[in-house]
Write an enzyme that holds these catalytic residues in place. Structure first.
Site, PDB file in Angstrom:
ATOM      1  CB  SER A 140      -8.064   0.538   5.842  1.00  0.00           C
ATOM      2  OG  SER A 140      -8.945   1.772   5.799  1.00  0.00           O
TER       3      SER A 140
ATOM      4  CB  SER B 142      -8.076   3.464   2.968  1.00  0.00           C
ATOM      5  OG  SER B 142      -7.262   3.007   3.958  1.00  0.00           O
TER       6      SER B 142
ATOM      7  CE  LYS C  53      -3.947   1.888   2.660  1.00  0.00           C
ATOM      8  NZ  LYS C  53      -4.818   1.640   4.027  1.00  0.00           N
TER       9      LYS C  53
HETATM   10  N1  GLN Z   1     -12.897   3.923   6.595  1.00  0.00           N
HETATM   11  C1  GLN Z   1     -12.424   4.295   7.862  1.00  0.00           C
HETATM   12  C2  GLN Z   1     -12.234   5.910   7.652  1.00  0.00           C
HETATM   13  O1  GLN Z   1     -12.479   6.364   6.584  1.00  0.00           O
HETATM   14  C3  GLN Z   1     -11.274   3.497   8.386  1.00  0.00           C
HETATM   15  C4  GLN Z   1     -10.022   3.758   7.133  1.00  0.00           C
HETATM   16  C5  GLN Z   1      -8.792   2.925   7.727  1.00  0.00           C
HETATM   17  O2  GLN Z   1      -8.970   2.147   8.220  1.00  0.00           O
HETATM   18  N2  GLN Z   1      -7.765   3.532   7.411  1.00  0.00           N
HETATM   19  O3  GLN Z   1     -11.348   6.398   8.515  1.00  0.00           O
END
Ligand code: GLN
Length: 487
Positions: A178, A154, A79
């Site tokens: 994420s 994400s 990532k």
């Molecule tokens: N979807 C969650 C957010 O927008 C989690 C994102 C993540 O785990 N980085 O914060």
């Protein structure tokens, strides 16, 4: 000829060991897939072909010399918020568009030491803020199961890349879901380890008390193997814990014979789910009930989790992202003076969602509001942690949905941040509590979209989570291949 559709990390290691394939051939085949499928899926922000082939050749050379390493010659993607020295780390943000990482994250050092090959950096929501990868400043990634749908986020690029076999595994980061939610949407396995199990050094910080790096893989055994390589104490991350790292990949096989008791949190099953998700999950749970004791447990503060997270995560983010001021990294806007430069750099460099989080967080931390918001949220966080400690006192593991819906359509939620935030209801509480959890595929909807099941464990019992996941994966026997690879 090797067929990537048939491979996992574990199987590839066997084939390499037996001389049926070389790492160079394997990595070249991965790049054939990338060239064929990535123009449609768009999982990658940066492709590292030349260096990857070079590392693959070196891996072949080492193997010839009899050198043994856990991931020798295995192609992985990473990532793009995890630093690999000499490669771009953009966090899918304009503000880091030209940033080249000057050092390796600790997880990368450990993967390099184990002989892994890095095929490229994968797309994400800008600074990992989002649930669909649509918040990338560059382009959205598509779900390989249905190109009109999101891969989740994400770590959407990583999950889509693994599902499409553009690399045999990936590392993502998970602050509120994420790793697990995109794994669920793309039909692969995603593990968020216990907070403190894996060093965060070299992971670009979003919300430091919640962030954790973890593997996204095609099966549970591969997940255990990657965790075994990346886990462990790191003097460069004071939140990484000294607990010894078990040999996850071998002990899960023995442990998978244990008769774990499993809990279903009643608050997670109270009508917040899509009917197809409910159907797939109840079939999986019926199967589990044939062999295991399953009982109801309660996590009474679940309804406050999303609100709590959306104070704590933005508060930490607003402070972590203060460093992007046009001076030290990447993008700098043309401007009339220092203050003007700060303002214009941040106004132009950050996207809409990141700005929204910075504003939410700065507000929640400001004098006069700190007690009402941040302090209150921290107290509720403790209540949520206690819910998990109590429930995990009654059972060994907790089972739950990963996401209330299967992958949604691109554009469906992007203009409604609250709907987007609410879709993380089943993953966020786990980060607030710091416990480990995995998402593995449980089945497909009638429309052929993957649905995941989440297995949640006790702090530093990542091996229990993996062991039961290993067993359940065998019981379900799905072996999912997305339609894009079937034609
Ligand atoms: N979807 C969650 C957010 O927008 C989690 C994102 C993540 O785990 N980085 O914060």
């Amino acid at each position: 000829m090797i067929d990537l559709k048939e491979l996992t990390i574990t199987k590839a290691l066997e084939a390499l060991e037996q001389g049926k394939v070389s790492s160079k051939e394997l990595v070249e085949e991965v790049f054939n897939y990338i060239k064929k499928y990535d123009p449609q899926v768009k999982a990658f922000l940066h492709i590292n072909e030349e260096q990857a082939i070079e590392s693959a050749k070196q891996a072949d050379e080492l193997r010839k010399q009899g050198v043994k390493k856990k991931l020798l010659g295995i192609p992985l993607s990473i990532k793009d918020n995890i630093c690999i020295k000499g490669l771009p780390t953009t966090c899918a943000s304009k503000i880091l568009e030209n940033f080249i990482a000057p050092y390796d994250a600790t997880v990368i050092e450990r993967l390099k030491e184990a002989g892994a090959v890095f095929v490229g950096k994968t797309n994400l929501d800008e600074f990992a803020m989002g649930s669909s990868t649509e918040n990338s400043a560059f382009f959205p990634t598509k779900n390989p199961w249905d190109l009109e749908r999101v891969p989740g986020g994400s770590s959407g690029g990583s999950a889509a890349a693994v599902a499409t076999r553009m690399g045999l595994g990936s590392l993502g980061s998970d602050t509120g879901g994420s790793i697990r939610q995109p794994a669920c949407f793309c039909g692969v396995v995603g593990l968020k380890p216990t907070y403190g199990r894996v060093s965060r050094f070299g992971l670009v910080a979003f919300a430091s008390s919640l962030d954790q790096i973890g593997p996204i893989t095609l099966n549970v055994e591969d997940s255990a193997l990657l965790l075994e390589v990346i886990a462990g104490h790191d003097p460069k991350d004071s939140t990484s814990c000294p607990e010894e790292v078990p040999k996850y990949s071998s002990i899960i096989k023995e442990k998978s014979k244990e008769k774990f008791t499993l809990g279903l949190p009643k608050e997670f099953f109270e009508g917040k789910m899509d009917s197809q998700v409910e159907k797939v999950l109840s079939e999986a749970i019926d199967l589990i009930k044939k062999e295991y004791e399953v009982k109801e447990v309660s996590l009474p503060h679940t309804e406050y989790a999303v609100a709590t997270y959306y104070i704590i995560a933005p508060a930490e983010a607003s402070s972590n992202l203060a460093r992007y001021d046009g001076v030290k990294y990447g993008f700098r806007a043309e401007a009339g003076g220092l203050i003007d430069m700060y303002k214009k750099t941040r106004a132009k460099g950050f996207g809409k969602e990141v700005k929204r989080r910075i504003m939410l967080g700065t507000y929640a931390l400001s004098a006069g509001y700190y007690d009402a918001f941040y302090l209150k949220a921290s107290k509720v966080r403790t209540l949520i942690l206690k819910d998990f400690l109590n429930a995990l006192n009654e059972v060994d593991l907790i089972l739950s949905p990963v996401s209330p819906t299967p992958a949604f359509k691109l554009g469906e939620k992007i203009n409604d941040p609250l709907q987007m935030y609410l879709s993380d209801i089943f993953t966020i509480p786990i980060n607030l509590a710091g416990v480990p959890a995995i998402s593995i595929p449980a089945g497909l909807t009638d429309n052929g979209l993957p649905v995941g099941i989440q297995i949640i464990g006790k702090h530093f019992k990542d091996e229990d989570v993996l062991a039961f996941a290993y067993k359940l994966e065998k019981m379900l026997d799905l072996n999912l291949v997305p339609p894009i690879l079937q034609g």
